[in-house]
Design an enzyme around this catalytic site. Structure first.
Site, PDB file in Angstrom:
ATOM      1  N   ASP A 452       7.077   0.965  -0.406  1.00  0.00           N
ATOM      2  CA  ASP A 452       7.309  -0.422   0.016  1.00  0.00           C
ATOM      3  C   ASP A 452       8.785  -0.693   0.254  1.00  0.00           C
ATOM      4  OD1 ASP A 452       4.820  -1.735   0.327  1.00  0.00           O
ATOM      5  OD2 ASP A 452       4.512  -1.535  -1.822  1.00  0.00           O
ATOM      6  N   ARG A 462       4.136  -0.177   6.902  1.00  0.00           N
ATOM      7  CA  ARG A 462       3.741   1.176   6.478  1.00  0.00           C
ATOM      8  C   ARG A 462       2.355   1.552   6.963  1.00  0.00           C
ATOM      9  NH1 ARG A 462       3.236   0.531  -0.110  1.00  0.00           N
ATOM     10  NH2 ARG A 462       1.925   2.370  -0.076  1.00  0.00           N
ATOM     11  N   CYS A 499       8.662   6.329  -8.192  1.00  0.00           N
ATOM     12  CA  CYS A 499       7.234   6.629  -8.167  1.00  0.00           C
ATOM     13  C   CYS A 499       6.649   6.561  -6.764  1.00  0.00           C
ATOM     14  CB  CYS A 499       6.461   5.724  -9.121  1.00  0.00           C
ATOM     15  SG  CYS A 499       6.484   4.000  -8.641  1.00  0.00           S
TER      16      CYS A 499
HETATM   17  C1  PEP Z   1       5.520   2.100  -3.586  1.00  0.00           C
HETATM   18  O1  PEP Z   1       5.506   1.049  -2.941  1.00  0.00           O
HETATM   19  O2  PEP Z   1       6.342   3.015  -3.387  1.00  0.00           O
HETATM   20  C2  PEP Z   1       4.524   2.324  -4.642  1.00  0.00           C
HETATM   21  C3  PEP Z   1       4.602   3.359  -5.450  1.00  0.00           C
HETATM   22  O3  PEP Z   1       3.491   1.460  -4.716  1.00  0.00           O
HETATM   23  P1  PEP Z   1       2.255   1.477  -3.700  1.00  0.00           P
HETATM   24  O4  PEP Z   1       2.388   2.698  -2.823  1.00  0.00           O
HETATM   25  O5  PEP Z   1       1.011   1.519  -4.499  1.00  0.00           O
HETATM   26  O6  PEP Z   1       2.433   0.210  -2.951  1.00  0.00           O
HETATM   27 MG    MG Z   2       4.279  -0.607  -3.615  1.00  0.00          MG
END
Ligand code: PEP
Ligand code: MG
Length: 566
Positions: A452, A462, A499
Site C-alpha cells: 500500500d 495496486r 511485511c
Molecule cells: C501492505 O500493504 O504492504 C500489506 C502488507 O498489507 P496488505 O497487502 O494486506 O494490504
Molecule cells: Mg496494506
C-alpha cells in the site's frame, strides 16, 4: 503447440490439464415487463428448486455425520418459506412489473441489510445466509451451472480474474497453477498465490475458453503457458521441475541456522499468514515468528461475521501452536479489494481511498471490540503483537488503543485472563511514514506495508493491470520513506519490520539491512531463500549510523496509553 505470454507472479512449473474457472456475473435488467404472472411463476419454480437443493444438502451432510453443517442447509430451506421476510416482498416488487431476478436482488439484499443491523449476533449472522440464498436463486433464474467450478481433478486453473474471496475458497489439492487474463502483481490474489507458491501467470490476454481440458505447461520462469506442448518442451520443463524440487531440498540445509549477516548483524525472519491452516508452512519453513497474520481472511473464510469465540479459537490456535514465537495479528483490514457481503459496505468510487481497515473498525466499535476482545483473550496463550492497519493519524492509534484498553478492563472484570502483548501499527500510507516520529511515541513496533505504501506514494492503483508499466516497486520515494521510517522508529526505541511483498525481494535484502531493518516478514516459502541472502551479506563495508532498536537505550513504555498497558 501454442505459446502465450503473461506476467509471472510465482516462478515454477505446473504440468497438467487446464480447467477454465468461470464464476457467474449477472446483469439484472431494470426494465418493466407485462407478464407479471409469468415472473411470479419463474420465481416460485426457482424457490422450490433452491429449497430442494438445500434439503438434498441437508440429507447429505446428515449422512456424513456433519450435524452442524446440515443445520445450516435446513435453516436455508426454512428461510425460503418465510413469507414476511422474503416471499411477499419479492411478490410485491414483481407486482410492480419487475422481473423475478430484479425482485430477488432487491428483496433479498434488503432482508440481508436488516439482519446485519440487528443487535443479536444470531440474527446478524442470518444476513450471510440470505445473500447465499439470493445467489442460488439468481443462479437458477439465469440458468447457470455452478457445480464444480473448479472441476474434480488437479488442474491448471484459468480464469478471467479472481477475487480474494474466491481465491481463499479454492481447493488447494486441485490446484497445480493459476493463469488469469486480468490481475495485477500487487493484488491480494497475487499475494495469496505467492504465499501458496502456486506457479502463477497474470495478464495472459490470450486466455480462451477452448483451452478447457487441454494438456498444458505453465512456465513461470519464462512467463508463458504452452498449450498442447511438443515433446521436447515437455522433456525440458519436466527436467526443470525436477531440478526445482532438488533446489527446494537443498534449501532445507538452512533450517535451524541463524538469520545473521557475515558481520554478525541479526534480523528476524517472520512469515505472513492468513489463518490457522498456514501454521504448518510457518513451522516447515522455519520462520522465527509471524510478522503479519492478515486476520481479515478469518472473516473472508466465514459465511457470517465471525463471533468473538470463533475468532478467539483461530487466534489462540495460531499462538499456541507457534509459541514461544511472536505472532503479530493485524486487526481486520476489510475494504478496497477485500469485500464481504455480510459487511454490507456501500459501493465507493475509489475503494482503495475509501472506507477500509481501521476506518471501518472505528466506525463500527461493536464489530471492532469483538475482535479486540478475542485478541486479548488469545494473548494469554502465546507471544502476541496486535497491529492496526491503514493508520494516517495519531488520534486513530490512540482511539484503537483506547478501545483495546476498554476491552481489557471488561475482560478483567469478567475474570478472564489477559496476557502480555506488544502494540504496533502498519506504516502503509505516506502520511504515517512522514509522521513516523510522532506515531512511534504510541507503539512498540512499526511494520512497513510496502504494497500500500507504494500504491499511495506513487498514486498507482495496486489492482490495475494497465498501470503496471508505470509501477516501480523500487521507486526512490518509497525507499526513502522506508529508510526514514526505520530511522524515526529507532529514535523512539520502536522496532521496525517490513511485511509488504518488497521484504521478500532478494535484490533489496542488503539495502534493507543497511537501513537497519529489524524484521522482514514474508510468505513462508521465501523464508529459507531469504535466510540464504542474509547470510551472504557483509555490512562491514558500510558505516551504519542507525542503531538497531534492541541496541537503543530502553526508554520507559511510551505515552499515556503505553503506560496504561505496561
Ligand atoms: C501492505 O500493504 O504492504 C500489506 C502488507 O498489507 P496488505 O497487502 O494486506 O494490504
Ligand atoms: Mg496494506
Amino acid at each position: 503447440m501454442e505459446v502465450f505470454k503473461g506476467t509471472k507472479i510465482v516462478n515454477g512449473i505446473a504440468i497438467g490439464k487446464i480447467k477454465i474457472y468461470k464464476a457467474p456475473v449477472y446483469e439484472i435488467s431494470e426494465e418493466l415487463v407485462n407478464d407479471i404472472a409469468k415472473e411470479i411463476e419463474r420465481f416460485e419454480s426457482a424457490r422450490v428448486k433452491v429449497q430442494e437443493e438445500q434439503n438434498a444438502l441437508y440429507e447429505k451432510e446428515m449422512k456424513a455425520g456433519h450435524k452442524d453443517t446440515a443445520g445450516i442447509f435446513e435453516a436455508h430451506a426454512m428461510m425460503l418459506d418465510d413469507e414476511d421476510t422474503l416471499i411477499d416482498p419479492c411478490k410485491e416488487i414483481m407486482a410492480e412489473g419487475h422481473t423475478a431476478e430484479y425482485a430477488v436482488r432487491q428483496a433479498f439484499d434488503d432482508a440481508a441489510r436488516q439482519f446485519s443491523e440487528m443487535d443479536d449476533e444470531y440474527f446478524r449472522a442470518r444476513s450471510a445466509d440470505v445473500i447465499d440464498l439470493k445467489n442460488s436463486m439468481l443462479d437458477i433464474l439465469f440458468g447457470a451451472d455452478t457445480a464444480n467450478l473448479q472441476g474434480t481433478e488437479p488442474a491448471i486453473l484459468v480464469a478471467e480474474d479472481l477475487a480474494p474471496s474466491e481465491t481463499v475458497k479454492l481447493d488447494k489439492s486441485l490446484l497445480l497453477g493459476l493463469v488469469t487474463r486480468l490481475g495485477s502483481s500487487n493484488s491480494h490474489t497475487a499475494i495469496l498465490a505467492r504465499s501458496m507458491n502456486w506457479p502463477t501467470l497474470i495478464q495472459c490476454h490470450d486466455v480462451a475458453d477452448d483451452w478447457d481440458g487441454k494438456f498444458a505447461i505453465l512456465d513461470g520462469y519464462n512467463s508463458c503457458i504452452y498449450i498442447e506442448p511438443d515433446q521436447n518442451i515437455i522433456d525440458e520443463l519436466s527436467a526443470k521441475q525436477a531440478e526445482d524440487k532438488k533446489k527446494e531440498e537443498a534449501l532445507q540445509q538452512l533450517k535451524g541456522q541463524p538469520s545473521v549477516t557475515k558481520d554478525g548483524r541479526k534480523v528476524k525472519l517472520y512469515a505472513n499468514i492468513g489463518g490457522p491452516k498456514d501454521v504448518k508452512a510457518v513451522i516447515e519453513n522455519d520462520a522465527e515468528g509471524v510478522g503479519l497474520f492478515r486476520s481479515e481472511f478469518v472473516y473472508l473464510n466465514s459465511k457470517t461475521d465471525p463471533t468473538e469465540d470463533e475468532q478467539f479459537a483461530a487466534y489462540k490456535k495460531v499462538l499456541e501452536e507457534l509459541s514461544p514465537r511472536m505472532v503479530i495479528i493485524r486487526t481486520c483490514d476489510i475494504g478496497a479489494d477485500k469485500t464481504i457481503d455480510y459487511m454490507n459496505l456501500e459501493k465507493e468510487e475509489n475503494p482503495a481511498l475509501g472506507f477500509r481497515a481501521v476506518r471501518i473498525c472505528l466506525t463500527r466499535p461493536a464489530f471492532f471490540k469483538r475482535q479486540l476482545r478475542a485478541l486479548l483473550r488469545a494473548s494469554a496463550f502465546g507471544n502476541l503483537g496486535i497491529m492496526f492497519p491503514m493508520i494516517i493519524s495519531r488520534w486513530e492509534v490512540q482511539k484503537c488503543k483506547g478501545l483495546l484498553q476498554e476491552c481489557k478492563v471488561e475482560l478483567e472484570q469478567e475474570g478472564i485472563a489477559v496476557g502480555k502483548y506488544e502494540i504496533g501499527i502498519m506504516i502503509e500510507t505516506p502520511a504515517a511514514a512522514l509522521c513516523a516520529d510522532e506515531l512511534a511515541e504510541e507503539v512498540d513496533f512499526f511494520s512497513l506495508g510496502t504494497n500500500d505504501l507504494t500504491q499511495y506514494t506513487c498514486a498507482i492503483d495496486r489492482q490495475s493491470a494497465s498501470l503496471e508499466p508505470f509501477a516501480n516497486t523500487h521507486h526512490p520515494a518509497v525507499l526513502r520513506l522506508i529508510r526514514e521510517t526505520i530511522e524515526a522508529g529507532h529514535r523512539h526505541n520502536t522496532w521496525v519490520g517490513i511485511c509488504g511483498e518488497l521484504g521478500a525481494d532478494p535484490t533489496l535484502t542488503e539495502e534493507f539491512l543497511k537501513m537497519g531493518v529489524d524484521e522482514l516478514s514474508v510468505n513462508p516459502k521465501s523464508i529459507l531463500p531469504l535466510r540464504g541472502n542474509v547470510r551472504n551479506v557483509d555490512l562491514s563495508k558500510y558505516k551504519t549510523e542507525s542503531p538497531k532498536a534492541e541496541e537503543a537505550p530502553k526508554a520507559e513504555k511510551k505515552g499515556f496509553f503505553g503506560r496504561l498497558f505496561s
